[in-house]
Design an enzyme around this catalytic site. Sequence first.
Site, PDB file in Angstrom:
ATOM      1  CB  SER A 124      33.482  37.428  40.254  1.00 14.32           C
ATOM      2  OG  SER A 124      32.485  36.434  40.412  1.00 14.32           O
ATOM      3  CE  LYS A 161      29.639  38.738  39.301  1.00 11.78           C
ATOM      4  NZ  LYS A 161      29.908  37.326  38.923  1.00 11.78           N
TER       5      LYS A 161
END
Length: 207
Positions: A124, A161
């Site tokens: 990701s 993230k």
Amino acid sequence: MKPLTPRQQQVFDLIKSKIEVTGMPPTRAEIARELGFRSANAAEEHLKALARKQVIEIVPGASRGIRILLEEEAANDEPGLPLIGRVAAGEPILAQEHVEMHYQVDPSMFRPQADFLLRVHGESMKDIGIMDGDLLAVHKTQDVRNGQVVVARVEDDVTVKRLERKGSTVLLHAENEEFAPIEVDLTSQQLTIEGIAVGIIRNTDWM
């Protein structure tokens, strides 16, 4: 660490047992019921005492917001940076059972200084060079700014993230167009920042 009273030790042992068996810490009501307290408020007072003695951390706004701190201290007793693999629900990220090994790397080579390494799972964040299997160097802090790459715990899931705060909402952005942002409503969901990314070690360079 200050010594625990017998009653505090009972509460602490119950918390550890619940996490080991169920993967989650107990609620105040569960502590009161199992240890014979008259109310959940009595359990809360014991939890506050344990927090003052720095053996647990109370996470505000969560019925199961209890984190054990002693294992984090033990993980830092060995030289080198602890490498964290999978993280179990409800447990401190530096709990001993999460530490795969210690890497003999100087924490001060990172700015700010790294406190642990986290094994990256998935792609990701690949567009900024954080690849599956890499070791992410992390500085443990909850003082973060918009745009920083963070290690965040959303409820019981740990993720890497880029952070964006918008009022009572936090967006955790991937660096890969195939992944949608994770939206966290702070009024109803629990978010804990475990630290900020301060560097990358390619796993193949160290194996």
